[in-house]
Design an enzyme around this catalytic site. Structure first.
Site, short mmCIF file in Angstrom:
data_model
loop_
_atom_site.label_atom_id
_atom_site.label_comp_id
_atom_site.label_asym_id
_atom_site.label_seq_id
_atom_site.Cartn_x
_atom_site.Cartn_y
_atom_site.Cartn_z
CD GLU A 118 -2.35 2.26 -3.51
OE1 GLU A 118 -3.20 3.09 -3.89
OE2 GLU A 118 -1.66 2.46 -2.50
CG ASP B 107 -1.80 1.17 1.34
OD1 ASP B 107 -2.62 1.33 0.42
OD2 ASP B 107 -1.70 1.95 2.31
#
Ligand code: GLC
Length: 645
Positions: A332, A290
């Site tokens: 990401e 992330d």
């Protein structure tokens, strides 16, 4: 260790000699030798980055020994069923590149209540051919607002509302039994302020204070903020939060309760590595890293995509592979097009980094093409992207849990004679239904009055026209997904798109969500609608049937494997997106997609030049392909995949 540096390319003879007996002793002769062989292979990819990152601060040779020791501990604790899987994946490292790989992403609770509930829905996923399941953040978050689970309070336990670590392991065993890999989010840029590291820091423990970025006054925060963009300008302006217990300003890129970790501290690196190794040992196959671009800060920059962020990921990858050789990383990185492919390791030379990354550009350009009824910008912008390294792959997708940021660069817009700023504003207005003729019914997200920037929320169905009752919506959604399924990479369905599921009408009822309209496109699964999926008279039946047909067709097409190449073609019709997909294991395949309300056609010469001289239909909108008068004809919002007969 002096920072002038050891010979990083040299085989790590001393290290292997030092760790060899323990490796053979703890893993057994065969596994021990395999561990050491991996160590020799990944050593330069680990020691080089760690030397650059930490050489000035610590003895890197000792750090490498310590981290390799952590990997050895994890290897020794790795369950046998996972080692069996590792063995298979080391035999076939391209396992995830197969054209049979089809992805599905969802929140555990919204899809099936709990992790145990997911196990009861695997037949549904199997019907779609899913072999890659991404469950949104599932580790224990903080109480109260948690940014959809992206504020983790404990990396070692599962959110109790979803189940336990044992449930997660049981789920992975079921998934693996069905040939499905599990992807889980690893939120490594920040922790919740309730995480134990943060609590200890706030209690005054200097070792944990060094885990975070704290400034005694506004001098440095002000200096950084001169060049820092705001991620959530509406709800969390600025990038620093005053925390009295910490004695100053804590770096908080996202919300005030998400404290950024300080990766200049090798102890943070070590702690996160152990977290990764543990998750892998619970059976997780893919870690979604992330907010990877944010890991390293540098004054005078936007503090994204710094070279050190890449080095961190490279070192993590090498070390995790020692213990879990089949583990994949997915970046990401929702960044500018020229910054993207580096997360797949495409630097001046290839450096193993992530195996997968979201193809954010493709997603944005598909929606842009829909709104303008014109594919020229997509053609231009996509052909400018550097190719991904052959051992990696894109995640191709249409929607996810986040808003859509209109990442069309000024350069690309100018190349087709458009103004980038105006076009981005047009897209935001179009998808909020604020443009004449638009049947999209999404919403603006984080409209920034200072920059004029606005993003978009809404499910794919809402943006494609279903909510407005647009009769073209089914064809549109199918054609958008035809590109997602054929552009190359792993196609990732966002939960509910296969049924044209609309927005959650109750998203704002929860006071913790009311300020964040991304919750509109995170609806609960509608299992009553899913029950209609085999009835072609229903919307769900029509959409499900078409998505499933895309998946079925894709499985048999080696040209669509990751690791091949996608070349944008320039058709003589601006409404048509055209590309040639090819893989060394197959002949070429040409895909066409019509982004307009009328019939369009392209000259067969285009196909011939792309190597498809005797065109034969592979898969298309109406199950057949019209090749009259030397042209391939596409119905409104139609598509075709074409190969040589
Ligand atoms: C990622 C997530 C997003 C979250 C942010 C902070 O971008 O996709 O939902 O808000 O990270 O963790």
């Amino acid at each position: 260790m002096p920072s002038s540096g050891p010979d990083l390319a040299a085989p790590p003879g001393d290290l292997v000699a030092a760790i060899g007996p323990a490796a053979r002793d703890r893993l057994g002769r065969l596994e021990g030798e395999a561990f050491l062989a991996r160590l020799e292979r990944v050593h330069p990819d680990v020691a080089g980055p760690l030397h650059t990152l930490y050489g000035a601060r610590t003895d890197v040779a000792a750090l490498v020994r310590e981290l390799v020791g952590a990997a050895l501990d994890a290897a020794a604790a790795r369950p046998e069923r996972l080692r069996v899987l590792d063995r298979r994946r080391e035999v076939d490292p391209a396992w995830f590149q197969d054209s049979r790989t089809i992805g599905y992403a969802c929140y555990t609770d919204r899809f099936a209540g709990t992790l145990a509930g997911v196990r009861t829905r695997l037949d549904y996923l199997a019907e779609l051919g899913v072999t890659y399941l991404h469950l949104m953040p599932l580790l224990a978050p903080r109480e109260g607002p948690d940014d959809g689970g992206y504020a983790v309070a404990d990396y070692t336990s599962v959110d109790p509302r979803l189940g336990t670590m044992a449930d997660l392991e049981d789920l992975t065993a079921d998934l693996h039994g069905r040939g499905i890999a599990l992807c889980v989010d690893l939120v490594l840029n920040h922790t919740a302020r309730e995480h134990e590291w943060a609590r200890r820091a706030a209690a005054g423990d200097p070792a944990y204070r060094d885990f975070y970025l704290v400034f005694p006054d506004r001098t440095m925060p002000d200096a950084y903020e001169r060049t820092l963009p705001e991620v959530f300008p509406d709800t969390a302006p600025g990038s620093f939060t005053h925390v009295p217990e910490m004695g100053g300003w804590v770096w908080t890129t996202f919300n005030d309760y998400q404290w950024d970790l300080d990766y200049t501290n090798p102890a943070v690196f070590g702690a996160m590595l152990r977290t990764m190794l543990e998750l892998a040992n619970h059976g997780v196959d893919v870690l979604r890293l992330d907010a990877a671009p944010f890991l390293w800060k540098r004054l005078g920059t936007d503090c994204q995509n710094q070279p050190e962020a890449h080095l961190l990921v490279q070192a993590f990858r090498g070390l995790t592979r020692l213990a879990a050789p089949g583990l994949l990383f997915k970046a990401e990185a929702i960044v500018a097009p020229e910054m993207l492919v580096q997360y797949l390791g495409a630097h001046e030379t290839y450096r193993p980094e992530c195996d997968l990354a979201y193809h954010n550009q493709l997603m944005v350009l598909l929606w842009s093409s829909l709104a303008t009824r014109d594919a020229t910008l997509a053609t231009r912008a996509l052909s400018r992207l550097r190719p991904e390294p052959p051992s990696t792959g894109w995640i191709t997708y249409l929607r996810c849990h986040d808003d859509i940021g209109w990442a069309v660069s000024d350069t690309d817009a100018a190349a087709v004679g458009w103004n980038g700023y105006e076009h981005r504003r047009f897209l935001a207005a179009y998808y909020a239904g604020r443009h004449p003729g638009s049947t999209a019914r999404g919403a603006l997200f984080q409209e920034n009055e200072a920059t004029g920037d606005a993003r978009t929320s809404g499910m794919a169905a809402t943006l494609a026209g279903f909510a407005a009752g647009d009769p073209a919506a089914v064809d549109r959604l199918e054609t958008l997904y035809s590109v997602v399924f054929s552009f190359g990479g792993i196609p990732l369905l966002w939960m509910g798109d296969e049924l044209a599921l609309g927005d959650d009408p109750h998203w704002a009822d929860d006071p913790e969500h009311a300020a964040d309209n991304r919750w509109m496109h995170r609806p609960p699964m509608d299992w009553a609608a899913a029950a209609r999926r085999h009835d072609p008279e229903t919307v769900e039946g029509r959409v499900f049937g078409r998505i499933r047909a895309l998946a079925t067709a894709r499985r048999g097409l080696p040209a669509l494997r990751s690791g091949g190449s996608t070349v944008l073609l320039e058709p003589d019709d601006p409404h048509v997106l055209a590309y040639r997909r090819q893989h060394p294991r197959s002949g070429p395949l040409v895909a066409l997609a019509n982004f307009s309300d009328g019939w369009q056609s392209v000259d067969l010469g285009l196909l011939a030049a792309a190597g498809v001289a005797a065109p034969a239909h592979v898969h298309s909108t109406r199950g057949r392909l019209d090749l009259g008068e030397g042209r391939a004809h596409l119905p409104p919002w139609g598509f075709a995949w074409i190969a040589t007969a």
